[in-house]
Scaffold this active site. Sequence first.
Site, PDB file in Angstrom:
ATOM      1  N   LYS A  52      66.820  25.854  50.775  1.00 51.52           N
ATOM      2  CA  LYS A  52      66.438  27.432  49.916  1.00 51.52           C
ATOM      3  C   LYS A  52      66.781  29.152  50.283  1.00 51.52           C
ATOM      4  O   LYS A  52      66.785  29.726  49.231  1.00 51.52           O
ATOM      5  CB  LYS A  52      65.260  27.350  48.890  1.00 51.52           C
ATOM      6  CG  LYS A  52      64.621  25.899  48.327  1.00 51.52           C
ATOM      7  CD  LYS A  52      63.908  25.845  47.319  1.00 51.52           C
ATOM      8  CE  LYS A  52      63.045  24.046  47.092  1.00 51.52           C
ATOM      9  NZ  LYS A  52      62.053  24.837  45.959  1.00 51.52           N
ATOM     10  N   ASP A  70      62.543  27.599  40.016  1.00 51.60           N
ATOM     11  CA  ASP A  70      61.871  26.061  40.033  1.00 51.60           C
ATOM     12  C   ASP A  70      60.476  27.757  39.400  1.00 51.60           C
ATOM     13  O   ASP A  70      59.874  27.412  38.724  1.00 51.60           O
ATOM     14  CB  ASP A  70      60.976  27.417  41.835  1.00 51.60           C
ATOM     15  CG  ASP A  70      61.892  25.971  42.788  1.00 51.60           C
ATOM     16  OD1 ASP A  70      61.988  24.907  42.846  1.00 51.60           O
ATOM     17  OD2 ASP A  70      62.191  26.400  43.837  1.00 51.60           O
TER      18      ASP A  70
END
Length: 308
Positions: free
Chosen positions: A77, A133
Site C-alpha cells: 500500500k 480503507d
Amino acid sequence: MTDLPATELSASTRLCAVLGHPIRHSASPAMQNAGIAALGLDWRYVAFDVHPDHLRQAIEGARAMRFVGLNLTVPHKLLAMDMVDALDETARQWGAVNTIRFEARMAGGEWRPVAAFGDEVPAEVRAVGFNTDADGLLRALREDLDFEPRGSRVVLLGAGGAGRVAALKLAAERAAQLFLLNRTRAKAEALATEISARYPKVKVEIGYPDARRVDLLLNATSLGLKRSDPIPMELTRLPLNQVDAVYDMVYRPAFTRLLEAARATGCRVANGLGMLLHQGTRALEVWTGRPAPAEAMRQALRRNVYGV
Ligand code: ATR
C-alpha cells in the site's frame, strides 16, 4: 442465497485483481466476484502473489492488459504511492494506495475509467491511486455499531498502518478526543503529532483515558489473530463497563478475547469483517461508478471467511 451465475468467460471478459504477498488467504476474490456477478458485469476478479520487488512490473502489466483496476494489500500500500500516475484525494490524505483505477484518455484529452469502454480502449492509459480503507472503516462503524465519530471520545489500540488510518479518519470526522495506546510508545507519539498538526481541534493524548465514558474502543493491533493472544490492553486501567462500543479490526476469529469480554460486559461489539466488506464495496464503486451490491458481497464474504 446462492451466488448469481457469473457471465461466461469470453475474449471480452475484463479483469481486476488483488496483489499482495502473501495472498493465499485473501477473501477479496470471493467477495468481489459476488458483487461483479450481482451487477451482471462481464468481469472477473483474481488474486496474484506479487513480491514487492515486482510490484511496479505487475501494475504495468495490468495496465497493458487493460485491467479495470487493482486492489493492493500488505505489503504494497505504501510502495504503490510512487508507482501510480495520479493520486486521488483519498490516497493523498492517508498516504497509502489500496485501490487502483485504470483510466484511458479520450480524443478530447479527458480521462475516463477503462471500465467505461467496450473492446476499444484508447491507447493511453493511466493508473490512479485511491484509498478506500478509511471510508470502509467509517461505513462499518456506522452500520455495525451505530457509531458516529463527531464529538466522540475514542480509545485506539495500535499505531501501525491500520491504526494510523483509523485515528486520522476519526480525527477528520471530528472526534472530540483520541487516546492512543501502542506497544511502541514512540509510534503513538508520532501519530499524535501528525493528528495535532492536521486536525488541531481534536484533543489527542497518549495513554489510558480518565474515568469518564468512552464512546468507542478500537483495536487496530494484530493481537487477537492467534487464539493465545492476550487482550491488547489492561482491563484494570480501562474497565469495559466504561465503554459503549468495541470494534476489533481482527475478523478471524470472529470473536477475539477482547470482543468476548466486551460482549459479556454488554458493550455493542463488531469485528473487522465490515471494514473488509466496505473497503471492497467502495473499491467496486470506484471502478464501476455504480452503487455496490453490498448484501451479495457480505454473504459471499461470510461464506468465505466463516463457512456460513
Ligand atoms: P497493520 O498494517 O495491520 O497496522 P502494522 O503496521 O505492522 O500492521 O501494525 C501492527 C500493530 O500491532 C502495531 O500497533 C503493533 O505495535 P508496535 O507498533 O509496537 O509494533 C501492534 N502489535 C503487534 N504485535 C503486538 C504485540 N505482541 N503486542 C502489542 N502490540 C502488538
